[in-house]
Design a protein around this motif. Structure first.
Motif, PDB file in Angstrom:
ATOM      1  N   PHE A 183      63.429  57.831  17.836  1.00 28.95           N
ATOM      2  CA  PHE A 183      62.928  58.551  16.674  1.00 28.95           C
ATOM      3  C   PHE A 183      61.473  58.966  16.936  1.00 28.95           C
ATOM      4  CE2 PHE A 183      66.694  56.981  15.007  1.00 28.95           C
ATOM      5  CZ  PHE A 183      66.896  57.330  13.678  1.00 28.95           C
ATOM      6  N   GLN A 184      61.250  60.281  17.012  1.00 28.75           N
ATOM      7  CA  GLN A 184      59.874  60.768  17.148  1.00 28.75           C
ATOM      8  C   GLN A 184      59.220  60.676  15.774  1.00 28.75           C
ATOM      9  OE1 GLN A 184      58.200  61.582  19.826  1.00 28.75           O
ATOM     10  NE2 GLN A 184      59.930  61.327  21.240  1.00 28.75           N
ATOM     11  N   THR A 185      58.247  59.812  15.637  1.00 28.94           N
ATOM     12  CA  THR A 185      57.675  59.480  14.334  1.00 28.94           C
ATOM     13  C   THR A 185      56.183  59.807  14.302  1.00 28.94           C
ATOM     14  OG1 THR A 185      59.264  57.665  14.173  1.00 28.94           O
ATOM     15  CG2 THR A 185      57.437  57.641  12.630  1.00 28.94           C
ATOM     16  N   TYR A 186      55.789  60.507  13.238  1.00 34.47           N
ATOM     17  CA  TYR A 186      54.385  60.881  13.051  1.00 34.47           C
ATOM     18  C   TYR A 186      53.736  59.874  12.108  1.00 34.47           C
ATOM     19  CZ  TYR A 186      50.326  63.730  11.776  1.00 34.47           C
ATOM     20  OH  TYR A 186      49.051  64.197  11.551  1.00 34.47           O
ATOM     21  N   ARG A 187      52.640  59.243  12.577  1.00 33.35           N
ATOM     22  CA  ARG A 187      51.959  58.223  11.769  1.00 33.35           C
ATOM     23  C   ARG A 187      50.456  58.280  12.046  1.00 33.35           C
ATOM     24  NH1 ARG A 187      53.554  52.244  13.142  1.00 33.35           N
ATOM     25  NH2 ARG A 187      55.566  52.970  12.324  1.00 33.35           N
ATOM     26  N   SER A 188      49.700  58.460  11.003  1.00 33.50           N
ATOM     27  CA  SER A 188      48.227  58.449  11.095  1.00 33.50           C
ATOM     28  C   SER A 188      47.709  59.449  12.129  1.00 33.50           C
ATOM     29  CB  SER A 188      47.723  57.036  11.434  1.00 33.50           C
ATOM     30  OG  SER A 188      48.140  56.112  10.447  1.00 33.50           O
ATOM     31  N   GLY A 189      48.284  60.637  12.138  1.00 33.86           N
ATOM     32  CA  GLY A 189      47.807  61.683  13.039  1.00 33.86           C
ATOM     33  C   GLY A 189      48.345  61.596  14.447  1.00 33.86           C
ATOM     34  N   THR A 190      49.243  60.677  14.715  1.00 34.86           N
ATOM     35  CA  THR A 190      49.790  60.506  16.065  1.00 34.86           C
ATOM     36  C   THR A 190      51.312  60.493  16.012  1.00 34.86           C
ATOM     37  OG1 THR A 190      47.881  59.170  16.696  1.00 34.86           O
ATOM     38  CG2 THR A 190      49.816  59.051  18.119  1.00 34.86           C
ATOM     39  N   THR A 191      51.924  61.190  16.967  1.00 32.94           N
ATOM     40  CA  THR A 191      53.383  61.183  17.084  1.00 32.94           C
ATOM     41  C   THR A 191      53.779  60.197  18.172  1.00 32.94           C
ATOM     42  OG1 THR A 191      53.538  63.492  16.387  1.00 32.94           O
ATOM     43  CG2 THR A 191      55.443  62.568  17.527  1.00 32.94           C
ATOM     44  N   MET A 192      54.660  59.272  17.825  1.00 30.13           N
ATOM     45  CA  MET A 192      55.063  58.237  18.774  1.00 30.13           C
ATOM     46  C   MET A 192      56.584  58.110  18.815  1.00 30.13           C
ATOM     47  SD  MET A 192      54.048  54.907  16.476  1.00 30.13           S
ATOM     48  CE  MET A 192      52.471  55.635  16.006  1.00 30.13           C
ATOM     49  N   PRO A 193      57.140  57.810  19.989  1.00 31.89           N
ATOM     50  CA  PRO A 193      58.575  57.572  20.075  1.00 31.89           C
ATOM     51  C   PRO A 193      58.908  56.135  19.696  1.00 31.89           C
ATOM     52  CG  PRO A 193      57.614  57.520  22.260  1.00 31.89           C
ATOM     53  CD  PRO A 193      56.491  57.830  21.318  1.00 31.89           C
ATOM     54  N   ILE A 194      59.816  55.961  18.754  1.00 32.52           N
ATOM     55  CA  ILE A 194      60.211  54.618  18.326  1.00 32.52           C
ATOM     56  C   ILE A 194      61.708  54.448  18.576  1.00 32.52           C
ATOM     57  CG2 ILE A 194      60.414  53.048  16.369  1.00 32.52           C
ATOM     58  CD1 ILE A 194      58.002  54.343  15.131  1.00 32.52           C
ATOM     59  N   PRO A 195      62.106  53.505  19.435  1.00 37.35           N
ATOM     60  CA  PRO A 195      63.535  53.260  19.655  1.00 37.35           C
ATOM     61  C   PRO A 195      64.128  52.469  18.492  1.00 37.35           C
ATOM     62  CG  PRO A 195      62.216  51.800  21.022  1.00 37.35           C
ATOM     63  CD  PRO A 195      61.247  52.694  20.327  1.00 37.35           C
ATOM     64  N   VAL A 196      65.239  52.964  17.974  1.00 40.66           N
ATOM     65  CA  VAL A 196      65.916  52.306  16.855  1.00 40.66           C
ATOM     66  C   VAL A 196      67.306  51.907  17.301  1.00 40.66           C
ATOM     67  CG1 VAL A 196      66.749  52.559  14.493  1.00 40.66           C
ATOM     68  CG2 VAL A 196      64.589  53.615  15.166  1.00 40.66           C
ATOM     69  N   ASN A 197      67.629  50.655  17.173  1.00 39.20           N
ATOM     70  CA  ASN A 197      68.949  50.144  17.520  1.00 39.20           C
ATOM     71  C   ASN A 197      69.792  50.023  16.253  1.00 39.20           C
ATOM     72  OD1 ASN A 197      70.860  47.519  17.939  1.00 39.20           O
ATOM     73  ND2 ASN A 197      70.603  48.657  19.852  1.00 39.20           N
ATOM     74  N   PHE A 198      70.925  50.724  16.246  1.00 39.65           N
ATOM     75  CA  PHE A 198      71.741  50.763  15.041  1.00 39.65           C
ATOM     76  C   PHE A 198      72.473  49.440  14.825  1.00 39.65           C
ATOM     77  CE2 PHE A 198      71.431  55.196  16.415  1.00 39.65           C
ATOM     78  CZ  PHE A 198      70.841  55.742  15.297  1.00 39.65           C
ATOM     79  N   VAL A 199      72.565  49.090  13.545  1.00 36.16           N
ATOM     80  CA  VAL A 199      73.276  47.860  13.161  1.00 36.16           C
ATOM     81  C   VAL A 199      74.415  48.235  12.248  1.00 36.16           C
ATOM     82  CG1 VAL A 199      71.209  46.453  13.406  1.00 36.16           C
ATOM     83  CG2 VAL A 199      71.715  47.511  11.204  1.00 36.16           C
ATOM     84  N   ALA A 200      75.330  47.311  12.052  1.00 37.20           N
ATOM     85  CA  ALA A 200      76.453  47.572  11.162  1.00 37.20           C
ATOM     86  C   ALA A 200      75.973  47.778   9.746  1.00 37.20           C
ATOM     87  CB  ALA A 200      77.426  46.397  11.216  1.00 37.20           C
ATOM     88  N   ALA A 201      76.741  48.565   8.969  1.00 38.49           N
ATOM     89  CA  ALA A 201      76.322  48.896   7.606  1.00 38.49           C
ATOM     90  C   ALA A 201      76.124  47.672   6.747  1.00 38.49           C
ATOM     91  CB  ALA A 201      77.350  49.844   6.983  1.00 38.49           C
ATOM     92  N   ASP A 202      76.977  46.645   6.937  1.00 37.34           N
ATOM     93  CA  ASP A 202      76.880  45.459   6.068  1.00 37.34           C
ATOM     94  C   ASP A 202      75.690  44.591   6.434  1.00 37.34           C
ATOM     95  OD1 ASP A 202      77.719  44.619   8.501  1.00 37.34           O
ATOM     96  OD2 ASP A 202      79.510  43.539   7.759  1.00 37.34           O
ATOM     97  N   SER A 203      75.040  44.853   7.576  1.00 40.79           N
ATOM     98  CA  SER A 203      73.874  44.052   7.973  1.00 40.79           C
ATOM     99  C   SER A 203      72.588  44.827   7.849  1.00 40.79           C
ATOM    100  CB  SER A 203      74.034  43.577   9.432  1.00 40.79           C
ATOM    101  OG  SER A 203      74.071  44.679  10.304  1.00 40.79           O
ATOM    102  N   ALA A 204      72.658  46.020   7.202  1.00 45.69           N
ATOM    103  CA  ALA A 204      71.468  46.852   7.110  1.00 45.69           C
ATOM    104  C   ALA A 204      70.583  46.431   5.954  1.00 45.69           C
ATOM    105  CB  ALA A 204      71.863  48.314   6.935  1.00 45.69           C
ATOM    106  N   GLY A 205      71.091  45.601   5.054  1.00 47.28           N
ATOM    107  CA  GLY A 205      70.258  45.131   3.973  1.00 47.28           C
ATOM    108  C   GLY A 205      70.596  45.756   2.644  1.00 47.28           C
ATOM    109  N   HIS A 206      71.488  46.764   2.600  1.00 43.83           N
ATOM    110  CA  HIS A 206      71.929  47.410   1.361  1.00 43.83           C
ATOM    111  C   HIS A 206      73.422  47.244   1.205  1.00 43.83           C
ATOM    112  CE1 HIS A 206      68.642  49.478  -0.671  1.00 43.83           C
ATOM    113  NE2 HIS A 206      68.098  49.656   0.538  1.00 43.83           N
TER     114      HIS A 206
END
Length: 206
Positions: A183-206
């Motif tokens: 995920f290319q994420t823009y934060r505080s004036g800087t764009t950084m690549p953040i790797p996101v590992n997908f989890v099952a829907a029932d373990s996502a917290g919702h």
């Protein structure tokens, strides 16, 4: 008694003109007149032929122009029909697309599904900063584990720009549990690549 003298000469006869001369002249004149009449007839015939040739040439030119206009009219009619058929085809395609879109789940449902699996809520931005603003991060979810924070602006996923939750949802459905996306994420004036590992829907917290 002596005989009268023959010394006086007898009167001289004037030479008579031959009657053949006027006849020959008359005959010559008649021939010339006939020749002139024949030549006049020939000239008239030649003139008529020339006029007829000119009329035929003009007729062919008019006929060619008429045929050209008929071809142009036919071409225009064919083009108009093709345009109409093309327009009708696109209208049918648009109608089918609208019917298919109507059968799909609502955008809120799609957004909710993507957010649940990622463990965050998102909001699309269309201003100067285009992308998806993170409005909520679920504790223990995939976004939380990847250190994505509220206020971050997600601009792209695996190199593909995302500006709406629908676009993210289309990409997200292709990912599997355990798979990682950048995920290319823009934060505080800087764009950084953040790797996101997908989890099952029932373990996502919702």
């Amino acid at each position: 008694m002596s005989s009268p003298s023959k010394s006086a000469s007898s009167p001289t006869k004037s030479p008579t003109k031959s009657p053949l001369v006027p006849a020959a002249a008359s005959k010559f004149t008649s021939r010339e007149e006939k020749r002139a009449k024949v030549q006049a007839s020939l000239d008239k015939i030649s003139k008529l032929k020339t006029e007829q040739t000119q009329r035929e040439k003009e007729y062919r030119a008019l006929k060619a122009e008429q045929e050209k206009r008929e071809r142009e009219t036919q071409t225009a009619l064919i083009a108009a029909k093709q345009k109409s058929d093309k327009q009708e085809f696109f209208e049918q395609m648009q109608k089918q697309k609208e019917e298919q879109e109507a059968k799909k789940p609502s955008s809120n449902s799609s957004s909710r599904t993507a957010s649940v699996r990622l463990g965050m809520q998102l909001k699309g931005l269309t201003g100067a900063l285009k992308g998806l603003r993170v409005t909520e991060v679920v504790s223990g979810g995939a976004a939380y584990r990847a250190d994505i924070q509220v206020g971050d602006l997600i601009k792209a996923v695996d190199g593909k720009l995302v500006q709406t939750t629908e676009e993210l949802g289309k990409l997200h459905v292709n990912f599997k549990v355990g798979q990682t996306a950048i995920f290319q994420t823009y934060r505080s004036g800087t764009t950084m690549p953040i790797p996101v590992n997908f989890v099952a829907a029932d373990s996502a917290g919702h």
